[in-house]
Write an enzyme that holds these catalytic residues in place. Structure first.
Site, PDB file in Angstrom:
ATOM      1  CD  GLU A  81      -2.990  -0.852  -0.041  1.00  0.00           C
ATOM      2  OE1 GLU A  81      -3.031   0.263  -0.613  1.00  0.00           O
ATOM      3  OE2 GLU A  81      -3.673  -1.814  -0.409  1.00  0.00           O
TER       4      GLU A  81
ATOM      5  CE1 TYR B 206      -7.078   2.254   0.169  1.00  0.00           C
ATOM      6  CE2 TYR B 206      -4.720   2.738   0.194  1.00  0.00           C
ATOM      7  CZ  TYR B 206      -5.782   1.958  -0.226  1.00  0.00           C
ATOM      8  OH  TYR B 206      -5.553   0.865  -1.015  1.00  0.00           O
TER       9      TYR B 206
ATOM     10  CG  ASP C  77      -8.368   3.382  -3.754  1.00  0.00           C
ATOM     11  OD1 ASP C  77      -9.613   3.382  -3.945  1.00  0.00           O
ATOM     12  OD2 ASP C  77      -7.595   2.639  -4.377  1.00  0.00           O
TER      13      ASP C  77
END
Length: 286
Positions: A43, A126, A144
């Protein structure tokens, strides 16, 4: 309706999910800490970067630092060196600082709670939601840019941003309770492959029947003012690009035997743009 959305989206995901190195069979049977570390690294890399580029970097990173413990012992220079080419080097610094933070504050164990994950350097709403839902199966949203687009069209919301409390609330309401990680990834994949910014493939969307933007588009076909799915979310006005001029001084020393030339480099400040990286001496021109 929420039950139908969950079912149809997960069915679509199981048939169409992307084959990604950080997503092996949704981590079935894998050690939970290894899973959290893998999700976190992927991520961090995926922010502001394409999936295709990260697919090349992720395996190299995991080969060099296969665990959080390994990464915590790396220097910032080593991390920056492997990160070279991914851009936005603040993310590399956050990985280095984050690993050390987790080792020092929780003995190398990833926090399970979103609020605690937010305390780790570089982890925002997020990323915290992604780690909590994918690694620890917590039923929390992970919003996102792709998810923003999907949710804003699903509920016909024009003013949709990453900071929108309403958007996060709606995303949280539809997260599947049994497979929250798969559901969040399904939303991301749907936004990337089907619910595109300019040319959405509504005919192939598994949740088109629940999409208010799609319904408004069909209802406006014979009206003077047509509504399009692409009207959601409303286009934001981007700031004009800023031009800067810099004077750079390249100081080359005479070659020393077979070692070649030496160059003078200075390290940038630990905060701000390209923090901690090395460069030729430079001064910003006013």
């Amino acid at each position: 309706e929420v039950t139908i959305i969950r079912r149809d989206l997960l069915d679509w995901y199981d048939r169409n999910k992307r084959d990604l190195p950080w997503r092996p069979d949704d981590f079935v049977g894998e050690n939970v800490e290894e899973r959290a570390y893998s999700v976190w690294v992927s991520e961090m890399m995926l922010q502001q970067t394409t999936v295709g580029r990260v697919k090349d970097y992720f395996p190299r990173w995991m080969s060099k630092w296969p665990s959080l413990s390994h990464l915590s012992q790396a220097s910032q220079e080593e991390v920056n060196s492997l990160w070279a080419g991914l851009g936005y080097y603040r993310r590399a610094s956050s990985c280095d600082q984050g690993a050390k933070h987790i080792v020092e504050n929780s003995g190398g164990i990833f926090p399970r709670d979103v609020a605690e994950l937010r305390q780790i350097p570089g982890i925002g709403n997020y990323t915290a939601g992604a780690i909590a839902s994918i690694a620890f199966k917590q039923p929390v949203p992970a919003v996102d840019v792709n998810v923003i687009r999907v949710i804003s069209r699903l509920r016909a919301i024009s003013d949709a941003t990453r900071e929108s409390k309403l958007l996060w609330k709606l995303a949280g309401e539809i997260v599947d309770l049994e497979r929250p990680g798969s559901f969040n990834q399904a939303l991301m994949d749907l936004g990337s492959a089907v619910c595109k910014t300019k040319a959405p493939l509504c005919s192939g969307c598994p949740i088109a029947g629940s999409c208010k933007a799609f319904l408004l588009q069909k209802q406006s076909v014979d009206k003077e003012v047509a509504v399009s799915v692409t009207d959601f979310p409303a286009k934001s006005i981007k700031a004009a690009p800023r031009e800067e001029f810099t004077a750079v001084c390249v100081v080359e020393l005479l070659p020393l035997g077979d070692d070649g030339s030496l160059f003078l480099l200075v390290q940038r400040p630990e905060n701000g743009l390209l923090a901690g990286l090395w460069e030729f001496p430079a001064v910003l021109l006013k």
